[in-house]
Write a protein that holds these residues in place. Structure first.
Motif, PDB file in Angstrom:
ATOM      1  N   GLN A   1      42.559  44.614  59.253  1.00  0.00           N
ATOM      2  CA  GLN A   1      43.797  44.565  57.814  1.00  0.00           C
ATOM      3  C   GLN A   1      44.689  42.395  58.139  1.00  0.00           C
ATOM      4  OE1 GLN A   1      47.667  45.901  57.619  1.00  0.00           O
ATOM      5  NE2 GLN A   1      48.109  43.973  55.763  1.00  0.00           N
TER       6      GLN A   1
ATOM      7  N   ARG B   1      43.177  49.848  50.873  1.00  0.00           N
ATOM      8  CA  ARG B   1      43.335  50.429  51.604  1.00  0.00           C
ATOM      9  C   ARG B   1      44.322  51.144  52.373  1.00  0.00           C
ATOM     10  NH1 ARG B   1      40.208  46.102  51.030  1.00  0.00           N
ATOM     11  NH2 ARG B   1      38.072  46.471  51.640  1.00  0.00           N
TER      12      ARG B   1
ATOM     13  N   TYR C   1      47.832  48.307  52.872  1.00  0.00           N
ATOM     14  CA  TYR C   1      47.460  46.666  51.909  1.00  0.00           C
ATOM     15  C   TYR C   1      46.386  46.818  51.230  1.00  0.00           C
ATOM     16  CZ  TYR C   1      43.464  46.083  55.031  1.00  0.00           C
ATOM     17  OH  TYR C   1      42.071  46.110  55.307  1.00  0.00           O
ATOM     18  N   VAL C   2      46.449  45.341  50.438  1.00  0.00           N
ATOM     19  CA  VAL C   2      45.318  45.295  49.482  1.00  0.00           C
ATOM     20  C   VAL C   2      45.018  44.184  50.280  1.00  0.00           C
ATOM     21  CG1 VAL C   2      45.172  43.925  47.442  1.00  0.00           C
ATOM     22  CG2 VAL C   2      47.126  46.229  47.584  1.00  0.00           C
ATOM     23  N   GLY C   3      43.613  44.172  50.230  1.00  0.00           N
ATOM     24  CA  GLY C   3      42.668  43.231  50.573  1.00  0.00           C
ATOM     25  C   GLY C   3      42.616  42.073  49.483  1.00  0.00           C
ATOM     26  N   GLY C   4      41.495  40.642  50.192  1.00  0.00           N
ATOM     27  CA  GLY C   4      41.232  39.672  49.484  1.00  0.00           C
ATOM     28  C   GLY C   4      40.421  40.351  48.117  1.00  0.00           C
TER      29      GLY C   4
ATOM     30  N   SER D   1      45.371  39.866  52.523  1.00  0.00           N
ATOM     31  CA  SER D   1      45.747  41.104  52.462  1.00  0.00           C
ATOM     32  C   SER D   1      46.771  41.003  52.466  1.00  0.00           C
ATOM     33  CB  SER D   1      45.048  41.724  53.912  1.00  0.00           C
ATOM     34  OG  SER D   1      45.684  41.738  54.732  1.00  0.00           O
ATOM     35  N   LYS D   2      47.790  42.050  51.715  1.00  0.00           N
ATOM     36  CA  LYS D   2      49.182  42.189  51.666  1.00  0.00           C
ATOM     37  C   LYS D   2      49.559  43.688  51.909  1.00  0.00           C
ATOM     38  CE  LYS D   2      49.798  38.795  47.898  1.00  0.00           C
ATOM     39  NZ  LYS D   2      48.112  37.479  48.242  1.00  0.00           N
TER      40      LYS D   2
ATOM     41  N   THR E   1      39.857  53.752  50.716  1.00  0.00           N
ATOM     42  CA  THR E   1      39.905  52.554  49.958  1.00  0.00           C
ATOM     43  C   THR E   1      39.522  53.440  48.455  1.00  0.00           C
ATOM     44  OG1 THR E   1      38.675  51.968  51.738  1.00  0.00           O
ATOM     45  CG2 THR E   1      38.442  50.797  50.277  1.00  0.00           C
TER      46      THR E   1
ATOM     47  N   GLN F   1      41.081  43.260  46.373  1.00  0.00           N
ATOM     48  CA  GLN F   1      41.728  44.186  45.468  1.00  0.00           C
ATOM     49  C   GLN F   1      41.723  45.140  45.678  1.00  0.00           C
ATOM     50  OE1 GLN F   1      44.177  42.234  43.934  1.00  0.00           O
ATOM     51  NE2 GLN F   1      43.548  40.380  45.189  1.00  0.00           N
TER      52      GLN F   1
ATOM     53  N   ASP G   1      41.882  39.930  57.409  1.00  0.00           N
ATOM     54  CA  ASP G   1      41.211  39.562  56.186  1.00  0.00           C
ATOM     55  C   ASP G   1      42.559  39.249  55.905  1.00  0.00           C
ATOM     56  OD1 ASP G   1      40.961  40.015  53.480  1.00  0.00           O
ATOM     57  OD2 ASP G   1      40.906  42.840  53.132  1.00  0.00           O
TER      58      ASP G   1
END
Length: 181
Positions: free
Chosen positions: A119, A144, A136-139, A125-126, A153, A141, A122
């Motif tokens: 995370q 994970r 989290y949502v990675g770059g 990520s949020k 994922t 989208q 990335d």
């Protein structure tokens, strides 16, 4: 009429090329590679030579959720689904109608440290709350989700509607997570 046909052909070709570049139109027998840090197995899992042990086994994602559950989550009918394998990573991909949309779940084993490290690597990520032990949502989208030693994922390829991507991924995750033990 010829201009409309040419425009439609151009849109379809552009879409196919974009999906190919994203790895969505690839041979369906393998799963896409997961981020290398996250896909690393825990030391005790990698030291085990018994690939069928409970500590190292990963369930087939195709058996953890029904086509109907996926269809309800994304609001589109499922055309078909198929499994994939890439070493310790198992996946299932559902093609939707229209056929250029997919939902994909990949599962592997990992550690909390590897998850947190991935995370951090990335930066866009949020964090996502209310799903799994951490998420989290990675770059890219993709959602994970960590649950115990499982990394799931989720990808819903409807990039035209990012708000529906996260909602659909969380709905799918909510169906699958209770089955990961």
């Amino acid at each position: 009429m010829a201009g409309r046909t040419l425009t439609l052909a151009t849109v379809l070709l552009t879409g196919a090329l974009a999906l190919t570049g994203c790895g969505l139109l690839t041979k369906k027998t393998t799963a896409p590679a997961a981020p290398p840090v996250v896909a690393a197995a825990s030391p005790s899992a990698s030291a085990s030579s018994d690939s069928g042990s409970a500590e190292t086994s990963v369930p087939d994602p195709c058996t953890l959720i029904t086509d109907n559950d996926v269809s309800v989550a994304v609001g589109k009918p499922v055309a078909k689904h198929f499994p994939g394998t890439n070493g310790p990573i198992l996946s299932c991909e559902w093609t939707l109608d229209p056929a250029f949309l997919v939902v994909r779940i990949t599962l592997t084993r990992t550690t909390r440290e590897a998850f947190d490290s991935a995370q951090k690597l990335d930066p866009p990520s949020k964090p996502v709350t209310d799903v799994g032990d951490a998420a989290y949502v990675g770059g890219d989208q993709d959602l994970r989700v960590l649950k115990g030693t499982f990394l799931m994922t989720l990808k819903y390829s409807d990039t035209a509607h990012p708000e529906s991507q996260l909602a659909a991924n969380k709905t799918v995750a909510a169906k699958v997570l209770p089955k990961l033990t």
